[in-house]
Design an enzyme around this catalytic site. Structure first.
Site, PDB file in Angstrom:
ATOM      1  N   ASP A 115       0.855  -1.187   0.000  1.00 35.66           N
ATOM      2  CA  ASP A 115       0.000   0.000   0.000  1.00 35.66           C
ATOM      3  C   ASP A 115       0.888   1.232   0.000  1.00 35.66           C
ATOM      4  OD1 ASP A 115      -0.093   1.011   3.143  1.00 35.66           O
ATOM      5  OD2 ASP A 115      -0.037  -1.173   3.009  1.00 35.66           O
ATOM      6  N   GLU A 121      -7.914   4.773  11.847  1.00 34.18           N
ATOM      7  CA  GLU A 121      -6.904   4.657  12.891  1.00 34.18           C
ATOM      8  C   GLU A 121      -6.801   5.969  13.653  1.00 34.18           C
ATOM      9  OE1 GLU A 121      -2.808   4.550  11.022  1.00 34.18           O
ATOM     10  OE2 GLU A 121      -4.024   4.137   9.239  1.00 34.18           O
TER      11      GLU A 121
END
Length: 373
Positions: free
Chosen positions: A14, A102
């Site tokens: 990613d 997150e």
């Protein structure tokens, strides 16, 4: 040419603005590209990274960094923003799009667990309605302490992208002795420095498949849940053609069936909205026809007669029976995802539930419950 299928136990990466615009990492078969953050930031390298990933044969997916915390309204707005960029930059509809949830950079994980989960599910619903496969990213500890994993799995199946590292630093391979065992994991981010490239390392736990649909066709794959003898369609789709030939069927450029649109067969079981019949051919789009012998036709009487009986399948989570056929109606009781309910007619796009509730008529919104044909 980018890949449309990646087999399970394949590696991927990613990337964000911190990484190079060139996405070409040894052993990687897929790439998740950061698109947006909140509703104002766009990764300046996203377009180039997506193009590079495709050019190097990687399956390309996307993610957006959440700023929505536990807000359903903000989650929907951020998902819509990300979807718009995904489409603009070339992530194919039918690929995967993740909500990266997150702590930090404007996002808080410390809200009520139910509210946290509601917000992410709202974003995932927007993603699904746009034609992408929704994922949710978090660390294993956040999934366990701050979210209801079971609700994600119930609504979207194997949809977790979970981060959990054996060590911080270079790792060339995933050590499954340290796999964060939990239900619903599609992708495991196992390293923050894959093979020393200073890029996150991931491994998929399932076969990843991109189900792209050309915008030039009138395929109803976005509105059809099951490609079977009994597809489900939106209340206002009058009829569909289901490809019956085991080898697939060609689309022709005219009802004379004398010129193929392409030499690519449409797969058996694929479902197409019908726009008419000409010369024994079935029209499924502008200058697009199937040989009538290659498909079978399923009609939806409820699309033509608002008092017909039908069976509807609940296709979205958090669907409720309503006390009136209007957008601001009160919620009466919940309807489980994938459950079926008998319908006795409709009022506009609101379906009338046959079984009365305490002697009163109740309804379900037609874009949340599709008709089983």
């Amino acid at each position: 040419m980018s890949s449309s299928t990646v087999l399970k136990r394949s590696y991927g990466v990613d990337v964000a603005s911190y990484q190079s615009a060139t996405v070409n990492y040894s052993g990687a078969k897929f790439a998740l590209v950061k698109l947006t953050e909140g509703t104002a930031y766009v990764n300046p390298k996203a377009s180039a990274q997506i193009k590079s990933a495709k050019a190097h044969g990687l399956m390309v997916m996307g993610y957006f960094y959440a700023n929505h915390s536990a807000s359903v309204t903000q989650a929907k707005a951020e998902a819509k923003y990300a979807v718009a960029k995904a489409k603009a930059y070339g992530i194919p509809v039918g690929s995967y799009l993740a909500d990266d949830w997150e702590q930090g950079s404007g996002n808080s994980i410390n809200g009520d667990i139910d509210a946290n989960t509601d917000a992410i599910l709202a974003a995932m619903q927007v993603t699904k309605e746009a034609g992408y496969k929704p994922l949710v990213y978090a660390s294993a500890s956040v999934f366990r302490a701050n979210l209801h994993v079971s609700r994600f799995v119930k609504s979207y199946g194997t949809c977790l992208w979970v981060a959990s590292y054996k060590v911080s630093g270079r790792q060339d391979y995933a050590d499954f002795n340290y796999f964060p065992s939990m239900d619903g994991v599609a992708i495991w981010q196992f390293a923050d420095n894959y093979k020393g490239y200073n890029v996150d390392g991931n491994i998929c736990l399932i076969d990843l498949k991109t189900n792209s649909v050309s915008s030039a066709t009138k395929s109803t794959s976005k509105t059809v849940e099951s490609l079977s003898l009994h597809p489900v369609v939106k209340w206002d789709i009058g009829a569909v053609a289901v490809v019956a030939n085991s080898q697939g069927a060609y689309v022709y450029a005219s009802s004379k069936l004398d010129k193929r649109e392409s030499d690519k067969l449409k797969p058996c079981g694929s479902v197409w909205q019908i726009f008419g019949f000409e010369n024994g051919a079935v029209k499924v789009g502008k200058d697009q026809y199937f040989d009538g012998r290659a498909v079978y036709v399923k009609a939806n009487p409820l699309a033509y007669n608002d008092s017909k009986h039908a069976v509807a399948k609940i296709i979205l989570p958090h669907t409720h029976a309503l006390d009136a056929p209007k957008a601001d109606a009160g919620k009466v009781y919940g309807l489980d995802l994938n459950s079926e309910v008998e319908i006795q007619g409709r009022v506009g796009h609101f379906l009338k539930i046959k079984e009365l509730h305490k002697g009163k008529q109740v309804y379900v919104t037609g874009n949340r419950a599709y008709i089983v044909l």
